[in-house]
Design an enzyme around this catalytic site. Structure first.
Site, mmCIF file in Angstrom:
data_model
loop_
_atom_site.group_PDB
_atom_site.id
_atom_site.type_symbol
_atom_site.label_atom_id
_atom_site.label_comp_id
_atom_site.label_asym_id
_atom_site.label_seq_id
_atom_site.Cartn_x
_atom_site.Cartn_y
_atom_site.Cartn_z
ATOM 1 N N ASP A 4 39.573 -26.990 99.281
ATOM 2 C CA ASP A 4 38.559 -27.758 98.554
ATOM 3 C C ASP A 4 39.183 -28.483 97.366
ATOM 4 O O ASP A 4 39.980 -27.903 96.620
ATOM 5 C CB ASP A 4 37.442 -26.836 98.061
ATOM 6 C CG ASP A 4 36.571 -26.321 99.194
ATOM 7 O OD1 ASP A 4 36.694 -26.837 100.314
ATOM 8 O OD2 ASP A 4 35.758 -25.398 98.946
ATOM 9 N N HIS A 31 41.129 -26.806 105.853
ATOM 10 C CA HIS A 31 41.271 -27.620 104.647
ATOM 11 C C HIS A 31 41.224 -26.714 103.415
ATOM 12 O O HIS A 31 40.896 -25.535 103.509
ATOM 13 C CB HIS A 31 40.138 -28.649 104.554
ATOM 14 C CG HIS A 31 38.779 -28.019 104.346
ATOM 15 N ND1 HIS A 31 38.095 -27.379 105.363
ATOM 16 C CD2 HIS A 31 38.003 -27.908 103.240
ATOM 17 C CE1 HIS A 31 36.942 -26.912 104.893
ATOM 18 N NE2 HIS A 31 36.868 -27.217 103.596
ATOM 19 N N ARG A 34 24.171 -23.412 112.884
ATOM 20 C CA ARG A 34 24.508 -22.671 111.669
ATOM 21 C C ARG A 34 24.189 -23.543 110.464
ATOM 22 O O ARG A 34 24.399 -24.755 110.490
ATOM 23 C CB ARG A 34 25.996 -22.308 111.662
ATOM 24 C CG ARG A 34 26.509 -21.659 110.377
ATOM 25 C CD ARG A 34 28.018 -21.409 110.460
ATOM 26 N NE ARG A 34 28.539 -20.726 109.290
ATOM 27 C CZ ARG A 34 29.052 -21.336 108.214
ATOM 28 N NH1 ARG A 34 29.097 -22.655 108.179
ATOM 29 N NH2 ARG A 34 29.508 -20.630 107.205
#
Length: 412
Positions: A294, A292, A358
């Protein structure tokens, strides 16, 4: 040869040095995982024709704690399809070498250091300051990503932020999913998975809290844990100032002494996102975050040492080598439009990890929904649009198509 022997043959291949997980030079070899099946009948099969139920091979990865989102339950149908496909590929690979190679799916991803910029030079003499500004602009044009050190956020604060993140994500899933009642976050702050996913490639194997900056200063008074709220406030205050400073530098390098960002990107419009990426049993099939761009002006990210962030450079995916002392900056769609394609908002993603969770913290520099975005140069590549219009279009595309289209929707 039965499925068990085929699998053992595959395992023998995988454990050779050239086939298993390893690092060589500056490259990472990622071996995509698959399910091991046997000739033995599985008790309570889903059907006689297809006894491979994802709930069985996912069982070792289902946490005994109740804090993880129920990915295996919510997306069971999609996971079952993957189990069937993996089984068929293993069996067929016995007679088809090409399928065997495709099943292994070894993907070479180059690991690299992003451009690293020492912001301390902005406080030195004029020559050093201008060189630093030029490096920021050049990295934004050529990479769309760069790292900064001496950014004003102490190592102690970054470590404290991670500790507080771990604590809030260890809350039970029920508490997190009722964040307004139990954690005093705004309703809708907690998000996980991808409700609109129709295939595993559209699923995000992650959970996150999206927290508007305006909520942080009042969260402690509302009952949120003081350590978490004060840590978020310290982090947000520092990175907000950093983001505005970087935005003004980038505008200056386009010939604009602009107060646009100061006037339009306020605490009421910007937000933090606390991210957690749980271990995933099928990292070859599922992203932590899908590819993607932002939908903001700038993003400031701190990731832990696990790594997993990847981006496109010169048409290939590269893995960002973690640097615990650095913050990662990336250009968003709005800055690409505002700069008339001078600065690049590039595709990036987060890959999942088979065994290790993570964490990352992201800050998004956003304007109000009413703010009009128009290119600062002519002829303009994009028509004028409001941030609210852009967000609505992105949401419509994701709902209908399964992924974001973004700026191409607004080309003149």
């Amino acid at each position: 040869m039965g499925p068990r022997n085929v699998v053992l043959s595959v395992i023998d291949t995988l454990v050779r040095p050239q086939s298993c997980f390893f690092l060589f030079g500056r490259y990472i070899c990622v071996q995509f995982s698959f399910n091991i099946v046997s000739d033995e009948k599985i008790e309570n099969p889903r059907s006689e024709e297809n006894p491979r139920d994802s709930s069985l091979w996912l069982q070792p990865f289902i946490s005994i704690m109740d804090s993880d989102p129920p990915f295996h339950k919510a997306y069971k149908t999609l996971l079952d399809k993957t189990a069937d496909k993996a089984t068929a590929t293993i069996i067929n690979s016995n007679t088809n070498n090409k399928d065997h190679e495709e099943m292994l799916q070894l993907v070479i991803v180059k690991e690299c250091d992003l451009p690293l910029i020492d912001l301390r030079r902005l406080d030195l003499g004029e020559r050093e300051r201008e060189e630093c500004k030029l490096e920021i602009a050049r990295a934004s044009q050529e990479w769309g990503f760069f790292q900064v050190v001496n950014h004003g956020v102490s190592g102690g604060l970054l470590q404290k932020m991670k500790i507080e993140q771990e604590k809030v994500f260890k809350q039970s899933f029920d508490k997190k999913s009722q964040e307004d009642k139990h954690l005093n976050f705004s309703a809708g702050s907690y998000r996980w998975g991808t409700p609109s996913a129709t295939c595993l490639r559209q699923l995000a194997w992650s959970e996150a809290f999206h927290i508007p900056l305006k909520d942080i200063s009042t969260s402690s008074a509302a009952g949120l844990d003081y350590n978490l709220s004060s840590t978020m406030e310290q982090f947000a205050t520092t990175v907000s100032s950093l983001a505005l400073n970087l935005a003004e530098i980038l505008a200056e390098k386009l010939g604009h002494k602009s107060t646009f960002f100061q006037a339009n990107c306020l605490p009421s419009t910007c937000y933090l996102r606390l991210n957690r990426y749980p271990p995933c049993p099928i990292p070859s099939e599922v992203f932590g975050l899908m590819p993607h761009t932002d939908s903001d002006f700038l993003t400031i990210l701190h990731q832990d040492q696990v790594g997993g962030l990847q981006l496109v450079k010169d048409g290939i995916w590269i893995a960002v080598k973690p640097n615990p002392a650095a913050l990662i900056i990336n250009i968003g769609d709005l800055f690409q439009a505002w700069s008339n394609n001078v600065y690049k908002s590039v595709q990036h993603r987060v890959v999942t990890n088979l065994a290790v969770e993570r964490f990352s913290t992201a800050y998004f520099l956003c304007p109000s929904y009413e703010t009009v975005i128009q290119s600062c140069r002519e002829p303009s590549v994009y028509r004028k649009f409001s941030f609210g219009e852009y967000r609505r279009q992105v949401q419509e595309d994701v709902k209908l198509l399964g992924s974001k289209i973004g700026l191409p929707r607004f080309v003149v």
